[in-house]
Motif scaffolding. Structure first.
Motif, PDB file in Angstrom:
ATOM      1  N   MET A   1       1.184  -1.253   0.041  1.00 35.04           N
ATOM      2  CA  MET A   1       0.012   0.279  -0.164  1.00 35.04           C
ATOM      3  C   MET A   1       0.654   0.913   0.122  1.00 35.04           C
ATOM      4  SD  MET A   1      -2.548   1.255   2.484  1.00 35.04           S
ATOM      5  CE  MET A   1      -4.231   2.626   2.463  1.00 35.04           C
ATOM      6  N   LEU A   2       1.775   1.258   0.633  1.00 38.80           N
ATOM      7  CA  LEU A   2       2.824   2.439   0.935  1.00 38.80           C
ATOM      8  C   LEU A   2       3.682   2.820  -0.487  1.00 38.80           C
ATOM      9  CD1 LEU A   2       4.299   4.303   2.883  1.00 38.80           C
ATOM     10  CD2 LEU A   2       6.192   2.654   2.920  1.00 38.80           C
ATOM     11  N   ASP A   3       3.761   1.584  -1.273  1.00 35.09           N
ATOM     12  CA  ASP A   3       4.945   1.497  -2.201  1.00 35.09           C
ATOM     13  C   ASP A   3       3.400   2.058  -3.200  1.00 35.09           C
ATOM     14  OD1 ASP A   3       6.825   0.387  -1.722  1.00 35.09           O
ATOM     15  OD2 ASP A   3       7.357  -1.106  -1.986  1.00 35.09           O
ATOM     16  N   ASP A   4       2.650   1.547  -3.690  1.00 36.19           N
ATOM     17  CA  ASP A   4       1.009   2.382  -4.097  1.00 36.19           C
ATOM     18  C   ASP A   4       1.190   3.522  -4.155  1.00 36.19           C
ATOM     19  OD1 ASP A   4      -0.432   1.418  -6.371  1.00 36.19           O
ATOM     20  OD2 ASP A   4      -1.909   2.158  -4.835  1.00 36.19           O
ATOM     21  N   ILE A   5       1.277   3.927  -2.482  1.00 31.23           N
ATOM     22  CA  ILE A   5       0.359   5.274  -2.557  1.00 31.23           C
ATOM     23  C   ILE A   5       2.124   6.674  -3.792  1.00 31.23           C
ATOM     24  CG2 ILE A   5       1.105   7.213  -1.491  1.00 31.23           C
ATOM     25  CD1 ILE A   5      -0.944   5.328   0.628  1.00 31.23           C
ATOM     26  N   LEU A   6       3.070   6.204  -3.021  1.00 35.21           N
ATOM     27  CA  LEU A   6       4.435   6.834  -3.446  1.00 35.21           C
ATOM     28  C   LEU A   6       4.080   6.690  -5.013  1.00 35.21           C
ATOM     29  CD1 LEU A   6       7.284   5.441  -0.980  1.00 35.21           C
ATOM     30  CD2 LEU A   6       6.064   8.136  -1.034  1.00 35.21           C
ATOM     31  N   ARG A   7       4.115   5.604  -5.587  1.00 32.69           N
ATOM     32  CA  ARG A   7       4.404   5.511  -7.207  1.00 32.69           C
ATOM     33  C   ARG A   7       3.249   6.488  -7.632  1.00 32.69           C
ATOM     34  NH1 ARG A   7       1.066   3.008 -10.321  1.00 32.69           N
ATOM     35  NH2 ARG A   7       0.476   1.249  -8.183  1.00 32.69           N
ATOM     36  N   GLY A  11       6.643  10.063  -5.476  1.00 32.90           N
ATOM     37  CA  GLY A  11       6.666   9.978  -4.249  1.00 32.90           C
ATOM     38  C   GLY A  11       6.636  10.900  -2.951  1.00 32.90           C
ATOM     39  N   VAL A  12       5.752  11.499  -2.845  1.00 37.39           N
ATOM     40  CA  VAL A  12       5.280  12.443  -2.005  1.00 37.39           C
ATOM     41  C   VAL A  12       4.408  11.807  -1.012  1.00 37.39           C
ATOM     42  CG1 VAL A  12       4.124  14.554  -1.613  1.00 37.39           C
ATOM     43  CG2 VAL A  12       5.344  14.442  -3.380  1.00 37.39           C
ATOM     44  N   ILE A  13       4.317  12.127  -0.041  1.00 41.80           N
ATOM     45  CA  ILE A  13       3.391  11.519   0.778  1.00 41.80           C
ATOM     46  C   ILE A  13       3.129  12.002   2.401  1.00 41.80           C
ATOM     47  CG2 ILE A  13       5.457  10.138   1.981  1.00 41.80           C
ATOM     48  CD1 ILE A  13       2.988   7.325   2.278  1.00 41.80           C
ATOM     49  N   THR A  14       1.946  12.146   2.627  1.00 45.88           N
ATOM     50  CA  THR A  14       2.214  12.599   3.937  1.00 45.88           C
ATOM     51  C   THR A  14       2.147  12.108   4.937  1.00 45.88           C
ATOM     52  OG1 THR A  14      -0.779  12.545   3.992  1.00 45.88           O
ATOM     53  CG2 THR A  14       0.281  13.862   3.009  1.00 45.88           C
ATOM     54  N   MET A  15       2.105  12.692   6.151  1.00 43.72           N
ATOM     55  CA  MET A  15       1.548  11.550   7.390  1.00 43.72           C
ATOM     56  C   MET A  15       0.206  11.309   7.545  1.00 43.72           C
ATOM     57  SD  MET A  15       3.128  11.033   9.839  1.00 43.72           S
ATOM     58  CE  MET A  15       4.865  11.373  11.026  1.00 43.72           C
ATOM     59  N   ASP A  16      -1.004  11.836   7.636  1.00 45.94           N
ATOM     60  CA  ASP A  16      -1.326  10.944   7.371  1.00 45.94           C
ATOM     61  C   ASP A  16      -2.230   9.712   6.546  1.00 45.94           C
ATOM     62  OD1 ASP A  16      -2.693  12.172   9.694  1.00 45.94           O
ATOM     63  OD2 ASP A  16      -4.000  13.923   7.845  1.00 45.94           O
ATOM     64  N   GLN A  17      -1.443   9.944   5.971  1.00 45.57           N
ATOM     65  CA  GLN A  17      -0.982   8.712   4.330  1.00 45.57           C
ATOM     66  C   GLN A  17      -0.212   7.601   5.113  1.00 45.57           C
ATOM     67  OE1 GLN A  17      -0.535  10.686   1.516  1.00 45.57           O
ATOM     68  NE2 GLN A  17      -2.455  11.011   0.503  1.00 45.57           N
ATOM     69  N   ALA A  18       1.085   8.582   5.688  1.00 47.26           N
ATOM     70  CA  ALA A  18       1.945   7.024   6.286  1.00 47.26           C
ATOM     71  C   ALA A  18       1.796   6.895   7.053  1.00 47.26           C
ATOM     72  CB  ALA A  18       2.992   7.671   6.636  1.00 47.26           C
ATOM     73  N   LYS A  20      -1.694   5.441   8.008  1.00 48.21           N
ATOM     74  CA  LYS A  20      -3.097   5.009   7.655  1.00 48.21           C
ATOM     75  C   LYS A  20      -2.125   3.746   6.764  1.00 48.21           C
ATOM     76  CE  LYS A  20      -6.569   8.059   6.369  1.00 48.21           C
ATOM     77  NZ  LYS A  20      -7.270   9.334   5.552  1.00 48.21           N
ATOM     78  N   CYS A  21      -0.856   3.787   6.136  1.00 49.47           N
ATOM     79  CA  CYS A  21       0.434   2.701   6.011  1.00 49.47           C
ATOM     80  C   CYS A  21       0.490   2.018   7.258  1.00 49.47           C
ATOM     81  CB  CYS A  21       0.928   3.205   4.152  1.00 49.47           C
ATOM     82  SG  CYS A  21      -0.110   3.487   3.341  1.00 49.47           S
ATOM     83  N   GLY A  22       0.472   1.744   8.645  1.00 53.65           N
ATOM     84  CA  GLY A  22       1.381   1.440   9.617  1.00 53.65           C
ATOM     85  C   GLY A  22       2.101   1.853  10.186  1.00 53.65           C
ATOM     86  N   LEU A  23       2.836   3.116   9.577  1.00 48.94           N
ATOM     87  CA  LEU A  23       3.487   4.143   9.764  1.00 48.94           C
ATOM     88  C   LEU A  23       3.615   3.966  10.889  1.00 48.94           C
ATOM     89  CD1 LEU A  23       5.670   4.359   6.649  1.00 48.94           C
ATOM     90  CD2 LEU A  23       6.508   2.846   8.644  1.00 48.94           C
ATOM     91  N   SER A  24       4.152   4.523  12.103  1.00 48.17           N
ATOM     92  CA  SER A  24       3.700   4.986  13.644  1.00 48.17           C
ATOM     93  C   SER A  24       4.695   6.419  13.053  1.00 48.17           C
ATOM     94  CB  SER A  24       4.290   4.983  14.890  1.00 48.17           C
ATOM     95  OG  SER A  24       5.930   4.812  14.742  1.00 48.17           O
ATOM     96  N   ARG A  25       3.991   7.766  14.086  1.00 41.39           N
ATOM     97  CA  ARG A  25       5.298   8.776  14.084  1.00 41.39           C
ATOM     98  C   ARG A  25       7.198   8.991  13.905  1.00 41.39           C
ATOM     99  NH1 ARG A  25       2.486  13.717  13.443  1.00 41.39           N
ATOM    100  NH2 ARG A  25       0.862  13.925  13.499  1.00 41.39           N
ATOM    101  N   HIS A  26       7.129   8.280  15.096  1.00 40.45           N
ATOM    102  CA  HIS A  26       8.409   7.586  15.864  1.00 40.45           C
ATOM    103  C   HIS A  26       9.556   6.747  13.961  1.00 40.45           C
ATOM    104  CE1 HIS A  26       8.621   8.890  18.862  1.00 40.45           C
ATOM    105  NE2 HIS A  26       7.491   8.004  19.894  1.00 40.45           N
ATOM    106  N   ALA A  27       8.638   5.991  13.314  1.00 37.86           N
ATOM    107  CA  ALA A  27       9.566   5.177  12.163  1.00 37.86           C
ATOM    108  C   ALA A  27       9.309   6.370  10.993  1.00 37.86           C
ATOM    109  CB  ALA A  27       8.273   4.060  12.083  1.00 37.86           C
ATOM    110  N   VAL A  28       8.548   7.411  11.019  1.00 37.49           N
ATOM    111  CA  VAL A  28       8.515   8.568  10.139  1.00 37.49           C
ATOM    112  C   VAL A  28      10.460   9.082  10.314  1.00 37.49           C
ATOM    113  CG1 VAL A  28       7.807  10.141   8.800  1.00 37.49           C
ATOM    114  CG2 VAL A  28       6.327   8.464   9.342  1.00 37.49           C
ATOM    115  N   PHE A  46       8.766  13.430   1.553  1.00 36.02           N
ATOM    116  CA  PHE A  46       9.167  12.677  -0.201  1.00 36.02           C
ATOM    117  C   PHE A  46      10.483  11.914  -0.240  1.00 36.02           C
ATOM    118  CE2 PHE A  46      12.123  13.152  -4.502  1.00 36.02           C
ATOM    119  CZ  PHE A  46      11.426  12.727  -5.113  1.00 36.02           C
ATOM    120  N   VAL A  47      10.072  10.816  -0.757  1.00 38.47           N
ATOM    121  CA  VAL A  47      11.159   9.555  -0.952  1.00 38.47           C
ATOM    122  C   VAL A  47      12.683   9.893  -2.125  1.00 38.47           C
ATOM    123  CG1 VAL A  47      12.072   7.437  -1.167  1.00 38.47           C
ATOM    124  CG2 VAL A  47       9.133   7.715  -0.734  1.00 38.47           C
TER     125      VAL A  47
END
Length: 282
Positions: A1-7, A11-18, A20-28, A46-47
């Motif tokens: 799901m994360l790769d799909d959003i970035l594609r 390559g842009v993603i918001t914290m909310d989207q991250a 929802k993909c299961g990443l915590s703020r600490h992981a980001v 941005f990746v």
């Protein structure tokens, strides 16, 4: 799901989207510290494994201004495929009652847009095509050409008028009304009258209007020069069947060794000096 959003989002993603993909703020934060992600603005990332394209730049500008932000003007025109080149400054419209920091490369406009004038295109909120056309046409770099091309390929005049009237009072509204009025009045016959007027003012003779030639009616004939001039109004006045017949006529004239010059309403109102120079050099 994360790769799909970035594609899909360049390559842009918001914290909310991250999240929802299961990443915590600490992981980001770890991804940012490791250099895998770049923090482009608060809550927008941005990746770092790809080029920061114009599309990514526009996404960051819009997403960094919140969920209610909308790409507008020439930015929306580029995003919708109406123009070829991305603007250097991204135009973003936000609600009238909002607090956004001014930043380099982003022009903020404050206005409450109606739901009918907002669409999502390729994952980004932008103004609808009709409103985009009437707004972009009055921006520097837009102009009557953008309006004419949109009428040829994408929309029609009633939709443009409806979008304009829903948004009266915005920046550029008087100029947009003038362009729409010109398009409404710019029929083929009006364009022919204007061309004849330009010829007379320039003192150019040797022509006749609305002549029969090889079984066709041509708008202007310079018989001594074997030159035919065809004049078109604004694009929405040329239906598909008229367009097809005009091309058949032009091919027949060329086969008979007539030269054919074709001018549009835009040529006659924006580039009249060039038109007259070409006729003089016939």
């Amino acid at each position: 799901m994360l790769d799909d959003i970035l594609r899909k989002q360049d390559g842009v993603i918001t914290m909310d989207q991250a999240q929802k993909c299961g990443l915590s703020r600490h992981a980001v934060d770890r991804l940012v510290r490791s250099g895998h992600w770049q923090r482009r603005w608060r809550g927008v990332f941005f990746v770092a494994d790809r080029e920061f394209s114009d599309a990514a730049r526009v996404r960051v500008a819009v997403l960094s201004n919140g969920a209610t932000a909308v790409a507008t003007g020439l930015t929306a025109a580029w995003w919708l495929g109406l123009t070829k080149f991305a603007p250097d400054v991204v135009e973003v419209t936000v609600p009238r009652v909002s607090n956004h920091i001014r930043r380099a490369g982003i022009h903020i406009r404050r206005r409450d847009l109606q739901p009918a004038d907002i669409v999502e295109h390729n994952g980004l909120r932008v103004t609808s095509l009709p409103l985009t056309v009437v707004e972009a046409a009055v921006r520097p770099g837009g102009g009557p050409q953008l309006l004419d091309q949109a009428l040829q390929r994408h929309t029609d005049l009633p939709k443009l008028w409806a979008a304009h009237l829903r948004n009266k009072g915005r920046w550029g509204s008087p100029r947009a009304r003038m362009l729409l009025k010109a398009a409404e009045e710019g029929t083929r016959s009006a364009a022919e009258r204007l061309f004849a007027k330009l010829l007379r003012q320039a003192g150019i003779t040797g022509w006749k209007a609305n002549q029969k030639l090889l079984g066709w009616e041509v708008d202007f004939l310079f018989e001594g020069d074997r030159l035919v001039v065809e004049v078109d109004g604004w694009a929405h006045h040329v239906d598909p069947e008229t367009f097809r017949l005009d091309r058949i006529k032009q091919n027949a004239l060329v086969r008979a060794r007539y030269r054919v010059f074709r001018y549009t309403w835009i040529d006659l109102t924006q580039y009249e000096d060039r038109v007259i120079a070409e006729i003089r050099a016939r």
